[in-house]
Scaffold this motif. Sequence first.
Motif, PDB file in Angstrom:
ATOM      1  N   THR A 142     -22.811 -15.307   7.256  1.00  0.00           N
ATOM      2  CA  THR A 142     -21.526 -15.089   6.595  1.00  0.00           C
ATOM      3  C   THR A 142     -20.687 -14.108   7.403  1.00  0.00           C
ATOM      4  O   THR A 142     -21.220 -13.125   7.932  1.00  0.00           O
ATOM      5  CB  THR A 142     -21.734 -14.532   5.180  1.00  0.00           C
ATOM      6  N   VAL A 143     -19.407 -14.402   7.481  1.00  0.00           N
ATOM      7  CA  VAL A 143     -18.450 -13.477   8.091  1.00  0.00           C
ATOM      8  C   VAL A 143     -17.505 -13.017   6.991  1.00  0.00           C
ATOM      9  O   VAL A 143     -17.194 -13.772   6.061  1.00  0.00           O
ATOM     10  CB  VAL A 143     -17.692 -14.137   9.257  1.00  0.00           C
ATOM     11  N   TYR A 144     -17.096 -11.762   7.085  1.00  0.00           N
ATOM     12  CA  TYR A 144     -16.265 -11.153   6.068  1.00  0.00           C
ATOM     13  C   TYR A 144     -14.953 -10.661   6.674  1.00  0.00           C
ATOM     14  O   TYR A 144     -14.872 -10.354   7.861  1.00  0.00           O
ATOM     15  CB  TYR A 144     -16.977  -9.953   5.443  1.00  0.00           C
ATOM     16  N   LEU A 145     -13.969 -10.578   5.801  1.00  0.00           N
ATOM     17  CA  LEU A 145     -12.724  -9.926   6.178  1.00  0.00           C
ATOM     18  C   LEU A 145     -12.389  -8.927   5.078  1.00  0.00           C
ATOM     19  O   LEU A 145     -12.052  -9.310   3.957  1.00  0.00           O
ATOM     20  CB  LEU A 145     -11.580 -10.924   6.345  1.00  0.00           C
ATOM     21  N   GLN A 146     -12.564  -7.653   5.391  1.00  0.00           N
ATOM     22  CA  GLN A 146     -12.195  -6.590   4.463  1.00  0.00           C
ATOM     23  C   GLN A 146     -10.734  -6.253   4.695  1.00  0.00           C
ATOM     24  O   GLN A 146     -10.348  -5.860   5.797  1.00  0.00           O
ATOM     25  CB  GLN A 146     -13.058  -5.354   4.691  1.00  0.00           C
ATOM     26  N   MET A 147      -9.947  -6.417   3.656  1.00  0.00           N
ATOM     27  CA  MET A 147      -8.508  -6.199   3.758  1.00  0.00           C
ATOM     28  C   MET A 147      -8.120  -5.000   2.900  1.00  0.00           C
ATOM     29  O   MET A 147      -8.311  -5.028   1.674  1.00  0.00           O
ATOM     30  CB  MET A 147      -7.755  -7.455   3.309  1.00  0.00           C
ATOM     31  N   ASN A 148      -7.612  -3.967   3.538  1.00  0.00           N
ATOM     32  CA  ASN A 148      -7.184  -2.758   2.849  1.00  0.00           C
ATOM     33  C   ASN A 148      -5.684  -2.565   3.022  1.00  0.00           C
ATOM     34  O   ASN A 148      -5.067  -3.158   3.906  1.00  0.00           O
ATOM     35  CB  ASN A 148      -7.929  -1.541   3.388  1.00  0.00           C
ATOM     36  N   SER A 149      -5.137  -1.724   2.178  1.00  0.00           N
ATOM     37  CA  SER A 149      -3.693  -1.411   2.243  1.00  0.00           C
ATOM     38  C   SER A 149      -2.866  -2.680   2.310  1.00  0.00           C
ATOM     39  O   SER A 149      -1.977  -2.826   3.150  1.00  0.00           O
ATOM     40  CB  SER A 149      -3.403  -0.522   3.466  1.00  0.00           C
ATOM     41  N   LEU A 150      -3.176  -3.588   1.426  1.00  0.00           N
ATOM     42  CA  LEU A 150      -2.515  -4.888   1.456  1.00  0.00           C
ATOM     43  C   LEU A 150      -1.032  -4.772   1.153  1.00  0.00           C
ATOM     44  O   LEU A 150      -0.607  -3.927   0.352  1.00  0.00           O
ATOM     45  CB  LEU A 150      -3.187  -5.844   0.478  1.00  0.00           C
ATOM     46  N   LYS A 151      -0.267  -5.629   1.799  1.00  0.00           N
ATOM     47  CA  LYS A 151       1.174  -5.664   1.651  1.00  0.00           C
ATOM     48  C   LYS A 151       1.595  -7.046   1.137  1.00  0.00           C
ATOM     49  O   LYS A 151       0.891  -8.026   1.363  1.00  0.00           O
ATOM     50  CB  LYS A 151       1.846  -5.416   3.002  1.00  0.00           C
ATOM     51  N   PRO A 152       2.737  -7.131   0.489  1.00  0.00           N
ATOM     52  CA  PRO A 152       3.192  -8.454   0.028  1.00  0.00           C
ATOM     53  C   PRO A 152       3.267  -9.480   1.165  1.00  0.00           C
ATOM     54  O   PRO A 152       3.000 -10.670   0.931  1.00  0.00           O
ATOM     55  CB  PRO A 152       4.577  -8.147  -0.551  1.00  0.00           C
ATOM     56  N   GLU A 153       3.570  -9.035   2.362  1.00  0.00           N
ATOM     57  CA  GLU A 153       3.665  -9.961   3.488  1.00  0.00           C
ATOM     58  C   GLU A 153       2.307 -10.474   3.946  1.00  0.00           C
ATOM     59  O   GLU A 153       2.232 -11.331   4.821  1.00  0.00           O
ATOM     60  CB  GLU A 153       4.418  -9.332   4.666  1.00  0.00           C
ATOM     61  N   ASP A 154       1.230  -9.941   3.381  1.00  0.00           N
ATOM     62  CA  ASP A 154      -0.100 -10.483   3.671  1.00  0.00           C
ATOM     63  C   ASP A 154      -0.404 -11.703   2.803  1.00  0.00           C
ATOM     64  O   ASP A 154      -1.434 -12.352   3.000  1.00  0.00           O
ATOM     65  CB  ASP A 154      -1.173  -9.417   3.427  1.00  0.00           C
ATOM     66  N   THR A 155       0.462 -12.002   1.869  1.00  0.00           N
ATOM     67  CA  THR A 155       0.273 -13.163   1.011  1.00  0.00           C
ATOM     68  C   THR A 155       0.249 -14.431   1.843  1.00  0.00           C
ATOM     69  O   THR A 155       1.166 -14.703   2.621  1.00  0.00           O
ATOM     70  CB  THR A 155       1.404 -13.245  -0.033  1.00  0.00           C
ATOM     71  N   ALA A 156      -0.824 -15.197   1.693  1.00  0.00           N
ATOM     72  CA  ALA A 156      -1.002 -16.409   2.484  1.00  0.00           C
ATOM     73  C   ALA A 156      -2.282 -17.106   2.051  1.00  0.00           C
ATOM     74  O   ALA A 156      -3.095 -16.539   1.312  1.00  0.00           O
ATOM     75  CB  ALA A 156      -1.076 -16.085   3.981  1.00  0.00           C
ATOM     76  N   VAL A 157      -2.450 -18.312   2.539  1.00  0.00           N
ATOM     77  CA  VAL A 157      -3.744 -18.975   2.454  1.00  0.00           C
ATOM     78  C   VAL A 157      -4.522 -18.567   3.705  1.00  0.00           C
ATOM     79  O   VAL A 157      -4.035 -18.720   4.822  1.00  0.00           O
ATOM     80  CB  VAL A 157      -3.602 -20.501   2.376  1.00  0.00           C
ATOM     81  N   TYR A 158      -5.688 -18.042   3.491  1.00  0.00           N
ATOM     82  CA  TYR A 158      -6.540 -17.576   4.587  1.00  0.00           C
ATOM     83  C   TYR A 158      -7.596 -18.634   4.880  1.00  0.00           C
ATOM     84  O   TYR A 158      -8.333 -19.053   3.974  1.00  0.00           O
ATOM     85  CB  TYR A 158      -7.178 -16.244   4.227  1.00  0.00           C
ATOM     86  N   PHE A 159      -7.667 -19.020   6.140  1.00  0.00           N
ATOM     87  CA  PHE A 159      -8.586 -20.056   6.590  1.00  0.00           C
ATOM     88  C   PHE A 159      -9.667 -19.453   7.470  1.00  0.00           C
ATOM     89  O   PHE A 159      -9.381 -18.672   8.385  1.00  0.00           O
ATOM     90  CB  PHE A 159      -7.849 -21.132   7.383  1.00  0.00           C
ATOM     91  N   CYS A 160     -10.882 -19.868   7.212  1.00  0.00           N
ATOM     92  CA  CYS A 160     -11.991 -19.503   8.072  1.00  0.00           C
ATOM     93  C   CYS A 160     -12.060 -20.504   9.224  1.00  0.00           C
ATOM     94  O   CYS A 160     -11.842 -21.703   9.015  1.00  0.00           O
ATOM     95  CB  CYS A 160     -13.281 -19.529   7.266  1.00  0.00           C
ATOM     96  N   ALA A 161     -12.357 -20.011  10.405  1.00  0.00           N
ATOM     97  CA  ALA A 161     -12.466 -20.870  11.577  1.00  0.00           C
ATOM     98  C   ALA A 161     -13.711 -20.502  12.361  1.00  0.00           C
ATOM     99  O   ALA A 161     -14.187 -19.362  12.295  1.00  0.00           O
ATOM    100  CB  ALA A 161     -11.226 -20.733  12.460  1.00  0.00           C
ATOM    101  N   ALA A 162     -14.206 -21.471  13.111  1.00  0.00           N
ATOM    102  CA  ALA A 162     -15.381 -21.210  13.943  1.00  0.00           C
ATOM    103  C   ALA A 162     -15.346 -22.114  15.162  1.00  0.00           C
ATOM    104  O   ALA A 162     -14.810 -23.217  15.120  1.00  0.00           O
ATOM    105  CB  ALA A 162     -16.654 -21.445  13.151  1.00  0.00           C
ATOM    106  N   GLY A 163     -15.918 -21.610  16.220  1.00  0.00           N
ATOM    107  CA  GLY A 163     -16.022 -22.396  17.437  1.00  0.00           C
ATOM    108  C   GLY A 163     -17.472 -22.744  17.714  1.00  0.00           C
ATOM    109  O   GLY A 163     -18.334 -21.861  17.677  1.00  0.00           O
ATOM    110  N   TYR A 164     -17.718 -24.009  17.966  1.00  0.00           N
ATOM    111  CA  TYR A 164     -19.073 -24.471  18.283  1.00  0.00           C
ATOM    112  C   TYR A 164     -18.971 -25.434  19.446  1.00  0.00           C
ATOM    113  O   TYR A 164     -18.216 -26.406  19.375  1.00  0.00           O
ATOM    114  CB  TYR A 164     -19.715 -25.143  17.075  1.00  0.00           C
ATOM    115  N   LEU A 165     -19.716 -25.155  20.487  1.00  0.00           N
ATOM    116  CA  LEU A 165     -19.606 -25.902  21.744  1.00  0.00           C
ATOM    117  C   LEU A 165     -18.142 -25.892  22.164  1.00  0.00           C
ATOM    118  O   LEU A 165     -17.549 -24.842  22.290  1.00  0.00           O
ATOM    119  CB  LEU A 165     -20.196 -27.300  21.576  1.00  0.00           C
TER     120      LEU A 165
END
Length: 114
Positions: free
Chosen positions: A76-99
């Motif tokens: 599992t990978v995590y994203l800890q988001m602190n001091s959030l701002k209204p401009e951080d509003t979005a759909v967050y997508f997880c991505a990974a690279g394999y080969l």
Amino acid sequence: VQLQASGGGLVQAGGSLLISCATPGSILNLRYMGWYRQAPGRQRELVATLTRGGSTNYADSVKGRFTISRDNAKNTVYLQMNSLKPEDTAVYFCAAGYLSSDYWGRGTLVTVSS
């Protein structure tokens, strides 16, 4: 590569949120894992990435506020988001690279109210 993101939600400005991305296989087989986001009417943009070797890369807009990390045992990978701002509003997508390919999970919505 299957990626399952979770943890999005509604938070007030200045607050914190932790989002997670899990994969069934070993994340150490992946070249990188990371997070991108897409706000309404905007292009998808990089938020943060973490390579297999442990190197991190952050968008300037989140440096000092967001932290990407991983738990190898939980794949599992995590994203800890602190001091959030209204401009951080979005759909967050997880991505990974394999080969030589990149893979995307379904997004998780993060809404920051002012």
